[in-house]
Each structure stands twice: as C-alpha cells, then as structure tokens.
Write an enzyme that holds these catalytic residues in place. Structure first.
Site, mmCIF file in Angstrom:
data_model
loop_
_atom_site.group_PDB
_atom_site.id
_atom_site.type_symbol
_atom_site.label_atom_id
_atom_site.label_comp_id
_atom_site.label_asym_id
_atom_site.label_seq_id
_atom_site.Cartn_x
_atom_site.Cartn_y
_atom_site.Cartn_z
ATOM 1 N N THR B 149 0.816 -1.215 0.000
ATOM 2 C CA THR B 149 0.000 0.000 0.000
ATOM 3 C C THR B 149 0.853 1.269 0.000
ATOM 4 O OG1 THR B 149 -1.664 -1.207 1.232
ATOM 5 C CG2 THR B 149 -1.859 1.183 1.249
ATOM 6 N N GLY B 188 2.861 -2.597 8.176
ATOM 7 C CA GLY B 188 3.067 -3.135 9.511
ATOM 8 C C GLY B 188 4.497 -3.618 9.705
ATOM 9 N N GLU B 432 -6.985 -6.308 3.298
ATOM 10 C CA GLU B 432 -7.206 -7.513 2.476
ATOM 11 C C GLU B 432 -8.479 -7.386 1.649
ATOM 12 O OE1 GLU B 432 -4.809 -9.370 2.108
ATOM 13 O OE2 GLU B 432 -3.677 -8.563 3.800
HETATM 14 C C1 LIG Z 1 -4.187 -1.175 10.414
HETATM 15 C C2 LIG Z 1 -3.791 -1.370 8.983
HETATM 16 C C3 LIG Z 1 -2.682 -2.144 8.679
HETATM 17 C C4 LIG Z 1 -2.256 -2.326 7.351
HETATM 18 N N1 LIG Z 1 -1.126 -3.066 7.074
HETATM 19 C C5 LIG Z 1 -0.655 -3.117 5.791
HETATM 20 C C6 LIG Z 1 0.579 -3.772 5.473
HETATM 21 O O1 LIG Z 1 1.246 -4.335 6.350
HETATM 22 N N2 LIG Z 1 1.029 -3.766 4.190
HETATM 23 C C7 LIG Z 1 0.319 -3.160 3.198
HETATM 24 O O2 LIG Z 1 0.768 -3.189 2.070
HETATM 25 N N3 LIG Z 1 -0.859 -2.529 3.451
HETATM 26 C C8 LIG Z 1 -1.363 -2.485 4.726
HETATM 27 N N4 LIG Z 1 -2.555 -1.825 4.997
HETATM 28 C C9 LIG Z 1 -3.244 -1.118 3.916
HETATM 29 C C10 LIG Z 1 -4.544 -1.775 3.482
HETATM 30 O O3 LIG Z 1 -4.255 -2.876 2.703
HETATM 31 C C11 LIG Z 1 -5.376 -0.721 2.729
HETATM 32 O O4 LIG Z 1 -5.811 0.228 3.674
HETATM 33 C C12 LIG Z 1 -6.558 -1.329 2.024
HETATM 34 O O5 LIG Z 1 -6.107 -2.041 0.935
HETATM 35 C C13 LIG Z 1 -7.577 -0.287 1.546
HETATM 36 O O6 LIG Z 1 -6.949 0.627 0.704
HETATM 37 P P1 LIG Z 1 -7.015 2.197 0.978
HETATM 38 O O7 LIG Z 1 -6.836 2.401 2.411
HETATM 39 O O8 LIG Z 1 -6.098 2.851 0.064
HETATM 40 O O9 LIG Z 1 -8.520 2.572 0.629
HETATM 41 P P2 LIG Z 1 -9.026 3.154 -0.812
HETATM 42 O O10 LIG Z 1 -8.712 2.163 -1.846
HETATM 43 O O11 LIG Z 1 -8.528 4.528 -0.936
HETATM 44 O O12 LIG Z 1 -10.577 3.151 -0.529
HETATM 45 C C14 LIG Z 1 -11.250 4.299 -0.024
HETATM 46 C C15 LIG Z 1 -12.733 4.051 -0.141
HETATM 47 O O13 LIG Z 1 -13.124 3.924 -1.491
HETATM 48 C C16 LIG Z 1 -13.841 2.737 -1.718
HETATM 49 N N5 LIG Z 1 -13.478 2.215 -3.042
HETATM 50 C C17 LIG Z 1 -12.243 2.068 -3.543
HETATM 51 N N6 LIG Z 1 -12.311 1.599 -4.782
HETATM 52 C C18 LIG Z 1 -13.622 1.432 -5.090
HETATM 53 C C19 LIG Z 1 -14.342 0.985 -6.242
HETATM 54 N N7 LIG Z 1 -13.712 0.600 -7.331
HETATM 55 N N8 LIG Z 1 -15.683 0.924 -6.155
HETATM 56 C C20 LIG Z 1 -16.328 1.310 -5.052
HETATM 57 N N9 LIG Z 1 -15.712 1.759 -3.952
HETATM 58 C C21 LIG Z 1 -14.366 1.821 -3.968
HETATM 59 C C22 LIG Z 1 -13.443 1.804 -0.597
HETATM 60 O O14 LIG Z 1 -14.476 0.910 -0.278
HETATM 61 C C23 LIG Z 1 -13.178 2.779 0.548
HETATM 62 O O15 LIG Z 1 -14.341 3.027 1.228
HETATM 63 C C24 LIG Z 1 -3.001 -1.690 6.320
HETATM 64 C C25 LIG Z 1 -4.140 -0.935 6.631
HETATM 65 C C26 LIG Z 1 -4.553 -0.764 7.941
HETATM 66 C C27 LIG Z 1 -5.759 0.061 8.248
#
Ligand SMILES: Cc1cc2nc3c(=O)[nH]c(=O)nc-3n(C[C@H](O)[C@H](O)[C@H](O)COP(=O)(O)OP(=O)(O)OC[C@H]3O[C@@H](n4cnc5c(N)ncnc54)[C@H](O)[C@@H]3O)c2cc1C
Ligand SMILES: Cc1cc2nc3c(=O)[nH]c(=O)nc-3n(C[C@H](O)[C@H](O)[C@H](O)COP(=O)(O)OP(=O)(O)OC[C@H]3O[C@@H](n4cnc5c(N)ncnc54)[C@H](O)[C@@H]3O)c2cc1C
Lengths: 688, 688
Positions: B149, B188, B432
């Site tokens: 991410t 993480g 995930e």
């Molecule tokens: C506590 C925590 C630990 C994590 N650990 C790791 C890690 O170790 N390594 C790592 O790589 N990542 C990690 N992550 C990241 C995590 O994988 C991402 O937060 C997750 O994939 C969601 O992506 P984003 O946050 O960019 O949300 P976005 O993709 O920006 O989504 C924002 C909103 O838009 C909506 N949305 C997005 N696309 C669409 C679509 N096409 N249609 C409709 N709605 C949509 C989503 O539902 C969401 O509500 C972690 C996240 C958290 C919160």
C-alpha cells in the site's frame, strides 16, 4: 527527520480537485449556512474562532493525537483556566464556553459543573440555597458534579443505594454508601476537579423513606483539595474515549452535612423532621430536566454528524482510485456504492439540523406552557424527545462510523479526525436513558395515544395525534384514495412528492402501532414482551418526525429561493432511506393501503438514482455546514484540500519520528530488544 | 488510596449468580469446547497459557489500559524478546507465538514479518533467494515487512507508483518513490522494527513496463538500525487502535539493490535484461495468497467474537436492574430486548466457528488441488472467501460493538475489555480488500455462474452451483412442492426444520442473483451500476454458506449426542436472524415460491421466542467457548464473576489514584489550574 523535497507534484492536485467541486455549487453557500445553522449560531461560531485563533499556544489542538491521558488533561485544564480568565475579564460569556469547547471538540473537566451541577441547583434550590451554592458555582468558586449513577445502578434509579438519613440531634443528614455497589460511579467532573457533589440519595427521616432527592455534599478541602473525612473519591480510570473528562467514583462513609444541604424545591424537611412537599409542584415537573437534556442531545447530534460527513465528503471527492485508462483515476465518490454509503448521511445531517430548529421551538413552547402550569404538551414532548434522543444519537454515531470506514485505511489513522471523535460521541447512546430502554417509553406513548383515540378518550392535540387522527379518519370521512395517497401512484410520483412521502412515513407508524396495540389490548401481551417491536415503532416514529420537521423548516423558505431545490433533494433522500431501510415494513402495510412490489422496488431504484444529483453538490453542501478546520482536526477533511501534505507533516511530528525525541526512543527499542534478537546466538537452537 | 473495608456484602453476590447459571447446563461443557474449538486448539491454548502464566512479570497485561503508546510498545517488545529466547531454547515453536499473542490479545511489531514478509518469501523466492532472505527471516536475524500500500493507493494496486528500474550497467534495480503519494504507507512492522522491506514495485526493464513484483530492499543498518542512504522511514503515527503495531511509511529515493533482490518465482530478469516468466505458473496462482489470507480472517473472526460475547453474556447474567418488588432485581439478560441484542451474537459465534472448520477443510482441499495444477475449485473458493472475509469481519466487529453497548455505561470503561479490542479488530473490514469492494467480486461470481448454468456453459461443481442447479431444476424434474418446500408450511414447521431453513436461505440467494442477472444480461446494466445490489447478494450468499457449513459441522456429531439439541437451537437462531433481517427479501421472493404475510410474521415471532431457550444455556455456552481470563482482560467478563471487586481494584490502580503517583499528579493540577480558578479574584468581573 527530513522528508525528500525533490518529489514530483501530484496531478491533478487534491486542492485543485476540491476547488473544481466548489465551482459546481448550484446555490449560494453562505446563504445555506445561514439557513441551516441560523445566523445566531454563525455569530457565535465566529466569536469562538476569534478567541481560539488569538492564542494558538493555548488553544491549538493539532497535537492531541500524540498525547497520553495525563498530557491531555494538563492541556485542557490549562485551556479551562484561560477561559475562566477571559470570563472574569468579561471578554466572553457562559454561552461562548460551550462554543469554544465545541470547536476544540473535547470535553473540559468542568463541563459537568456547568452542564448538570449548576442546572440542578438552578432548578431545585430555594433562594437561600441559591446564595450558598449556585452563586459560587456560577463564579467557579466551587466546582461541582451531579452524582446519580452508582456502580450497581444506572437505568433503575429507584434502586440507588446511597442513603441520607436525617439526624435530628445535630440537624444534619448523614450521607452513606453502604455497599461497594452503592459507590457513585461515572460522575463527570468528580474524579479530579469537584469540590462539591450533588448526590442523589434515598432520603430517610425518622425511619421513613421519603424518596430520592439531591443533597449537596462538600467532598474536597477548599484549601488543598484533599478529600474530606469519610470521603473516598477518585477517577474511574481510562475509557474508550471522553478521557479529558474526569469521570469519578465517590464513596461516602457516614458523612454529615447540614440539613440545609438537601435541595428543597421539591421536598423540605423541618428542624423537627417534618416532611413537606410544596403544593404547587406538579409531579410531572421533574420530567422537565430530563426532557431538556434529551432535547439538547437531539438538537446537537446533527451538528456533530456535520463534522463526520464533512471529512468523508471532502476526502472521497479527492481520493482517486481506479478509473479509465489514460485519464486521472476517478474520485471514489463517483462510485455508486460510496455514494450509497455517505450521501444519505449528508442528507440526514441536513434533516437533523433542520429538524432541530422546529423541535427546539416546540420544546420552548412546552417549557413556556409548563411555566404557566399547563402540562398539556409535556407528554408528547417527553415521548418525542426520548425517541429523538435515541434516533439522533444512533444515527450520528453509526453515521460517523460509516464516514470513517468510507475513508479506507486512512480513516483508521488518528489524523483522520474521526476516531477520538467517534469514541467521544459514543456515550450519547448510553447516558440520559439507554437507547434501548428509551424506545419503550416512546412506543408506549404511541400505543396508548392510538388506543385513546380509538376509544374516544381525551387525547392531547399534537403532531403525532394529528397524524393518527387523520389516518384513523376520525374527523372527516376521507375516501381511501384521499387517505392512502400512494395507491396507484408510480414510484417516481411518490418519490417526487413531499406530501406522498410524508403520508407513507406517517402511515407506516400508525400501521405498526396498530399491530402492537392489537397484541397488547386484544391479546394481553405485556409491555415487556413488546420490547422488540417497540424498538421498530420508536424508529419509524422518529423517522416520521424528522421528515415532518425538516420539511417544515424547508418550507419557511420563500418559493423561489435558490436553496430550495437541493434541500428538497436532501429531503427526498432522507425519506427514501427511511422507507427502504427494511422494505418488509412496506410490504407489511394492511391490504387496504398496500403497496405493490413494483412500487417498492421502484422506490429502491429512485433512492439509488437520487444520490447522483446530490453527489454533484456534495462539497458545497458540506462547506455550508460551516465546520471549521479547528473542529475537524483532520488531514483528510481540510478545507484547502491539502490532504497528503498535511498527513505527512503530522506523521513527521509523531514523537517516534520527531527530531529531538524520535532518535532516542528508537535507539532504546533497538538496543534493548530488537538488536539482541537479530544478533542473538543461534548456536543452541534446538530443531523442533 | 484506601477504599473502605466495612461495607456490606452484595446479595446475591455476582459470583453466586454466575455459579447458579452454570448449574443449569444441559450439556457437558468441556465436550462442547472440544467439539466447537477442536482438541488440537485446546492443547495449543493450554500450552500458551502455561508460558504466559509462568512469567507474569513479562506477560501479564492487566495494566495495559493505563499505558501510553510508547509504554505499550516497550512492553510488547519485551514480550517479543522473551518469546524469541523461548523459541531459540526450543521451548516453544512458531505456532505457539500466534497462540500467545492471541491470548495476550495485542499485535506484536514483529507480526507482519511473520505474517506477510515470510509467507511472501516462501512463495516467491527461488532456492538461492530462500537462503539469502527466508532463512535469516525465519531465525529473526532480519525483520521484514510487506510494503504494498502507498499513501495514494490501496484498493487499486495497479495504480501503485513505486518503480524498480533495471540498471544494466551495474546489474541493479533502482527502486524509487517519485511522489509524495508513492510513499509506502500503513506497512506493519516497518515504522520501528524492520531491517528489510519487501517492496511491491512497478518493474521497468529496458524502458518497458514488466508488471508489479516484489523486490527485497534493505532499509536499516544491521549494526545500528539507522536508515540506509536514500531511505526515509518512520512510523505513521497514532491510530484508532492496533497501536502496538509500528505501521510505517517508506520513501525510497533512488535506492539501488542487486538484481538478485527481485523475487523471481513468477518473473525473472537476466543479466542482460531478458524478462522471462516460468511457463508452469498459472496466472491464477497468485490468487492463492489472497485467498489464504482471507480464509484465515474468515476462520478467525468467530474466535474473536467469542471474547466479546463471553463478556456480554457473563455480565448481563449478573447485572441486575429493575424487577419485582421484594425480590432481587432481575438480571438484565432476562429482558427480551437484551436477549434480542446478544443471543443471536452467541448463536452466530458458534455458527462462525463451526463454519470455519468446514470452510478451512475446503480451503485445504483447494490448495492441495492447486499444488497438483488443478484450479477447478479456485474460483468458488475465491468468491466464497471474499464473501466470508467480508461477512465475518462485519459480523464480528459490529457484534463486539453490540456486546459493548449492552453492558451499558460499564461497557465504555476500558476495564470492560471491549474497547481496545474493538479498535484492534476494526481494520479487518478494511484490509485484504475493503468489504464494500469485495462484495462485487462475490456477486459477480454468483451472477456469472447462474448465467452459465442457464446457458449450459461448463460450470464447476461446488456447493454454490449445486444449490443453483437444484433450484433451477436442471438435473431432475422436481415439482414446485419439492422445490419450494416452505410453501404451505407453518412458520413453526419452517423454523423447526434445518432443511426448510437451508432451502429458504438458498432460494433467497438464487432469487436475488436472478433479479440482478436479468438486469445485467437482459437490460445491459453495468457492474458498476450493480454495486448496491451486489452488497445484498454477497450478504445472503455468506449467510447461506455459514448456515450450510455450520449444519454440516453439527451433523458430524452422533445422533444421540447431548451437544446436539442446543447446537440445533443455535443453528435455528442463526438462520432466523438472517431470514428476518430484512423481511422485504422474503416478501420479494417470486410468486411461484412466495411466502405469506402470516409465514413471515410467524418467523419473526419464532425468532424472538427461540431466544428464551438459549438464554438459559447462555453462560455454559460461553464457558464452552474457552476464552481464558487472560484474553478477556475484563472486569465484566471474569470467569469467577467477581465483577465489581475487580472493577474497583482496577480503578484504584489508575495512576491518578494510585499511591505513589496519584497524589503528585492531582496536586499539580490543583496548584496550577484548579486552585487559581476557585480562588481567583472576582473583583474585576464585568457584568455581561
Ligand atoms: C491497520 C492497517 C494495517 C495495514 N497493514 C498493511 C501492510 O502491512 N502492508 C500493506 O501493504 N498494506 C497495509 N494496509 C493497507 C490496506 O491494505 C489498505 O488500507 C486497504 O487495501 C484499503 O486501501 P485504501 O486504504 O487505500 O482505501 P481506498 O482504496 O482509498 O478506498 C477508499 C474508499 O473507497 C472505496 N473504493 C475504492 N475503490 C472502489 C471501487 N472501485 N468501487 C467502489 N468503492 C471503492 C473503498 O471501499 C473505501 O471506502 C493496512 C491498513 C490498515 C488500516
Ligand atoms: C461517559 C459517561 C459519563 C457519565 N456521566 C454521568 C454523570 O455525570 N452523572 C451520573 O449520574 N451518571 C453518569 N453516567 C452514567 C449513565 O447515566 C449510565 O451509564 C446510564 O444511565 C446507563 O446505566 P448503566 O450504565 O447502569 O446501565 P444498566 O442500567 O446497567 O444497563 C445495562 C444494560 O441493560 C439494559 N437494560 C437495563 N434495564 C433494562 C430493562 N428494564 N429492559 C431492558 N433492558 C434493560 C440496558 O439497555 C443496557 O444494555 C455516565 C455514563 C457514561 C458512559
């Protein structure tokens, strides 16, 4: 820590995107702010902002996300002290304090002195007592709290165990906590701050139980703040949120106070132990405070939700993810499922604030009548305020949760501004009557009123009974077509008509009330057995009320007002979100008034469709809610749209990274734990 | 602070009440523990508890609610260090670590090295790379993270901006973060711990884009842990929860690594820049890890919810409020609306854990087939695991929230054990695959499979398509009565039959899938326009699957097993809670299979009625879930029922009260802030 400065600029920049959204506004944003919040409230907001901005070294709260509980307490006590100075200097008044902490968006440990101790004194003191307690409290010469809840009793106030026994010999009350569970608990402003407690106690005089009344008990020395003899007082410890409040516990081991300290408006005990209750006090008068507090919560929840939705709308407007090749990715707010999650919250925020103006006016009318000894509006006001406290707090808190979740991972960061916020709002579903308990009271009022109308009892005239009367066809002889106005209409016609939507919402209430009334009056079902359907009834009644009052508020605008069209769209979404929440409620309408499957599916489609229109105006609509950056305290929701820059800046300021602190902390972790592990001697490792 | 010791004892004492509840058990509790959790899991639990209990000075977590983030980090690093020692000494193995932190119920900053870095290396390294990276990682000689991410991209992985460009001259990759938003974020184990990062980057070779692949980048010095040149790395700051994890950010300013560091299982780049992809790798293989991680979450969520429901059931069994005069007050669990709130959660906890055994067995079957190059089960497994990850995480997190709210005010105290817990679980709805995005994938699989069956395409045989086939009446010629088994049956008959309930749940899926398929294939509605109904379809499909697998698990018991009756009641409640969630879904069934209003209302009554029976067994049922006090870390949920004593003890231990710290802190607040306010000179106060 230095962050690279040679990075390419994002295109299109988030701030540009937000600017473009603003240019789409179909209505004058400032006018909308005035209409929805009221001019008075804007003036108050501006005054509070001037105070806050004048002394950033005291009032800036950007750093609170890094603070431990004690650091936060230190900061807020400092703010409170400064506010007291401004107050003494006449630079601000009592109203401004609520505004200031409202914008700083955390609770001062003196808030319960202001919010519960003082109001109780105002209401229940004699003139002499006012001099002794109220006047110094108003000047902050004493700090107090309202100590009702005990470890063992919250909802069931009658079960409170604390006693206050009249001791005729010395003309005192002996206040006592006989058991562990009788310890007062959860009491705001008590844990660290209070010098006095207003203790709800079972009053005993000459061996007789008189009832539950408040007694003022001095608990800490005015000189050094040490607990007085017999007093065990402390902080109840860390909570989910609301941690700048010193909720406390209090055990009173046979503590004596003068007889004078029993608040005597509703009861008085003479020197010789004669108990009298003033004749001119209606027993329902004590309802008044509860109604007042709940009406306040109900009126406030929309304004809180405004913060959540502002962050969610601004961020999802600039957050880009996926899209067509060769173009900038799409803002996630363009996706149907994102709109479906947050546009209704935007609509409900407007509906809740709009409703609150009408509701508060009703409240004030009721209060004025009560002053004149007329209690005719109190019953409905009580039922409606129970219902609206329940419905608004639930809608606000889970609405904020949705706003957080829609921000994706970044919503989970404290820098989103949504987490401490959510946690701090949470108790609104618990205090002043747990939401699940409150529903029973609303439902019972509704069922009884409907039954009363049916059996031609004398029933008060108000919005609820008027609607009942209409659908029970009591006053006129309306044809089914005049009553069930939606019959034979297309979903589109229904969705486009304020009247049809209100009719449906109202009729849904009476039909569900009727079903329960049949069970209770026809089949002898107990109220306790009715507690599950009571929840549903309380919900549909609040939904009706919110729409009714919101529509009244909108209709105060002149016909041609440029604010009207978008407000009507917000009304429509609100109403449709209620009607489609559980379509079983529509399928279940009695057959004479039934809806077809086509109508119901059609309403669902109309609902989804209606969001697109509001999506276009979403940014101007949240701007018009007028929530300042100071209250948002959020990278994601910043007015200027510099989301990622602010986010990075805040992260660099994290003590683990910050120059001056970070290196040392990290070195310690490495030297003590990480280093010894990665450099460990593996020669002895046994194969598993 | 000393608390009075002369207080009267509570009657009946909470511990006695709990004991009485236990005596009501209609089934052998330990047998149930074995059946629902599995014998292996009990053995693991016991081993972990022995380790924890042997060294309370390291592993006791009672105090964590008072700790600042840095204090928590210090404690958990200390625990991790000790665990590493035990590991090197052969006293525990890798599986035990998960168990231990599972019981301590917080996340170690090394968890992502174990949970993502190592699995990625296992899957994508060549043998040579395994020696270089995997072996030291397994020995904790290097600590790693999985850096996918970025600040700007989460859901849309293809949009990641980090590049790794092959530099032929030096045989290296140059890894670069070109923009602010390309900074890796949320990673993480990165913020403080990692020495290495497994960086997902857009690979460029000779000016051509090859795709997204992982590159191992050393980021901190092995000697002093300082960031290596070009590396900017730090902690992303405080979060809603999960604060013992050092989620970090990483900006790589043209950092060079050997070509060797590109993980080469799915792609390789030769010395001269030739790109090859091994022929024997199916493109769907990379699905495997995602499916694995989601299957793990889905299997774990029930076990987490077990903690929440244990606290809620034990506490509401001993919390008394209201009741008949002259008797002890009633436990709040006796109230219908309290049962309605938490008995279904108890039932779903069993259903989720029961389901997980069957589901995991399916997962293992799928994985074994994939090993042999047979991908026939993967598509459904992917759809089901998206759906179940979504449904279980949502059910668990909002279930825990309900458990908290049902505890009233005390649920809001950290000592309830439910608040940090809720916050720590929360990201499961985000990571995930965000739950709202996942639903689309499940729904699209379902719609496509149904369409494929209709058009006689080759469609895999699995539980989902079998159910479709059955109701599409493809293989046999069943009569409507054989298909729509609920027609003409009373609500009671339906609610009492496992088969009828499963039929209804299954048919509800296909009817909703059919409605959407008609819109998509018949009217050309796009998938994007279908995203709202997709949510509903994913939900009903998961609900069907959970019930199907749970019933299979129950049916492994011998017919006369004393565990059966109560498990069947739990199944019934689970199924009815799904069917009555939105009764519009039942009213909306096609007319050939429709349900009457009487049947639907009847199911609602059956549902409410069925809770009473399970309420009687609620305490034994949560005991059988086997959640130890160490994991509960809760006054309200303590096994021995000494709720209020423990609560008071914890409050006295609050640093603001504690002897040795409390007095000093309070004195400071008084001297600096409170004293100056209450003793202020009011002579200058201007009247407002
Ligand atoms: C506590 C925590 C630990 C994590 N650990 C790791 C890690 O170790 N390594 C790592 O790589 N990542 C990690 N992550 C990241 C995590 O994988 C991402 O937060 C997750 O994939 C969601 O992506 P984003 O946050 O960019 O949300 P976005 O993709 O920006 O989504 C924002 C909103 O838009 C909506 N949305 C997005 N696309 C669409 C679509 N096409 N249609 C409709 N709605 C949509 C989503 O539902 C969401 O509500 C972690 C996240 C958290 C919160
Ligand atoms: C942050 C915070 C601040 C507070 N500040 C103050 C303060 O300043 N002063 C003060 O006096 N109090 C204060 N309170 C206490 C608050 O008023 C109580 O928590 C509230 O009244 C609920 O009571 P309880 O916690 O005892 O819950 P309980 O009454 O124990 O309820 C527990 C559960 O049982 C259910 N229940 C109870 N009775 C019934 C019934 N008859 N039928 C069905 N269900 C039932 C409830 O819905 C709830 O789920 C505060 C509480 C909080 C959380």
């Amino acid at each position: 820590m230095k962050f690279p400065t040679n990075l390419a600029e994002m295109k299109p920049h988030t701030s540009t995107t937000l600017q473009k959204e603003r240019e789409k506004a179909s209505f004058p944003v400032q006018e909308m702010d005035k209409f929805i919040n009221g001019e008075k409230s804007i003036a108050l907001r501006e005054k509070a902002l001037r105070v806050i901005r004048a002394e950033p070294e005291i009032f800036d709260t950007k750093d609170i996300y890094f603070m431990s509980r004690n650091e936060k307490l230190d900061r807020i006590y400092q703010q409170e002290k400064r506010i007291q100075e401004l107050l003494r200097d006449g630079k601000i008044d009592a109203t401004d304090i609520g505004q200031i902490f409202g914008i700083l968006d955390w609770s001062s440990p003196f808030d319960l002195s202001r919010g519960m101790f003082i109001p109780t004194l105002m209401q229940q003191c004699t003139d002499e007592q006012k001099k002794a307690f109220l006047e110094p409290a108003l000047k902050y010469q004493i700090i107090g709290c309202y100590a009702q809840t005990e470890m063992g009793h919250g909802s069931n106030i009658r079960g409170l165990e604390t006693t206050a026994t009249f001791i005729e010999e010395t003309d005192e009350f002996e206040v006592n906590s006989p058991t562990l569970t009788s310890t007062k608990w959860w009491i705001g402003s008590l844990g660290i701050s209070s010098t006095h407690a207003c203790v709800m106690a079972q009053i005993y005089v000459k061996g007789k139980h008189v009832g539950l009344f408040p007694v003022v008990v001095p608990i800490r020395s005015m000189e050094n703040h040490k607990p007085l003899p017999g007093v065990t007082v402390g902080d109840i410890g860390p909570k989910m949120g609301f941690n700048t409040m010193d909720n406390g516990f209090l055990n009173l081991n046979k503590v004596r106070v003068p007889r004078f300290n029993l608040l005597q408006k509703y009861v008085s005990v003479s020197r010789t132990g004669e108990v009298t209750r003033p004749a001119n006090i209606n027993s329902r008068a004590s309802y008044g405070t509860m109604v007042f507090v709940r009406a306040n919560i109900a009126s406030n929840m929309g304004r809180q939700l405004a913060k959540g939705i502002t962050i969610a709308v601004r961020y999802t407007s600039v957050r880009r993810q996926f899209g067509e090749p060769g173009k900038p990715e799409s803002p996630v707010l363009d996706y149907g499922i994102v709109q479906y999650r947050i546009i209704p919250i935007l609509a409900k925020t407007y509906a809740m604030i709009g409703m609150s103006h009408e509701f508060y006016a009703q409240y004030e009318k009721t209060a004025a009548l009560i002053e004149k000894g007329d209690f005719s509006m109190l019953k409905e006001m009580h039922a409606v305020s129970c219902g609206l406290k329940r419905w608004t707090s639930d809608t606000c808190i889970y609405g904020v949760d949705t706003c957080r979740h829609v921000c994706g991972g970044h919503g989970f960061s404290q820098f989103s501004g949504l987490n401490e916020f959510f946690a701090g709002l949470y108790p609104n579903i618990i205090w002043e009557g747990d939401n699940f308990v409150l529903a029973k009271q609303t439902a019972s009022y509704l069922v009884k009123s409907a039954y009363g109308l049916r059996t031609k009892e004398q029933v008060e005239v108000n919005d609820t009974t008027n609607m009942f009367r209409h659908f029970m066809n009591l006053d006129s002889k309306l044809s089914p077509a005049e009553l069930y106005t939606w019959s034979g209409k297309s979903a589109h016609e229904i969705a486009s008509s304020e009247k049809l939507l209100l009719d449906l919402l109202g009729y849904r209430v009476i039909s569900m009330v009727h079903d329960l009334a049949v069970k209770i009056y026809g089949k002898g079902q107990s109220w306790e057995e009715s507690s599950v359907p009571s929840q549903g009834i309380a919900t549909v009644h609040s939904e009706y009320t919110v729409c009714l009052y919101f529509s009244r508020h909108i209709n105060k605008l002149p016909q041609g007002s440029p604010l009207r069209p978008i407000l009507q769209s917000l009304f429509k979404i609100t109403a449709l979100s209620f009607l489609t929440r559980n379509t079983g409620e529509l399928y279940g309408l009695p057959s004479k008034a039934s809806m077809t499957r086509e109508q119901i599916n059609g309403l669902v489609s109309e609902y989804i469709e209606s969001m697109k229109e509001v999506r276009e105006q979403a940014v101007p609509l949240v701007d018009a809610l007028g929530v300042p950056d100071e209250k948002l305290n959020s990278s994601l929701g910043k007015y200027d749209g510099n989301v990622y820059e602010d986010y990075m800046e805040r992260a660099l300021n994290e003590p683990l990274n910050r120059d001056g602190t970070g290196e040392e902390i990290r070195k310690r972790f490495f030297d003590k734990y990480i280093g010894p592990t990665i450099h460990a001697d593996h020669s002895k490792v046994s194969k598993l």
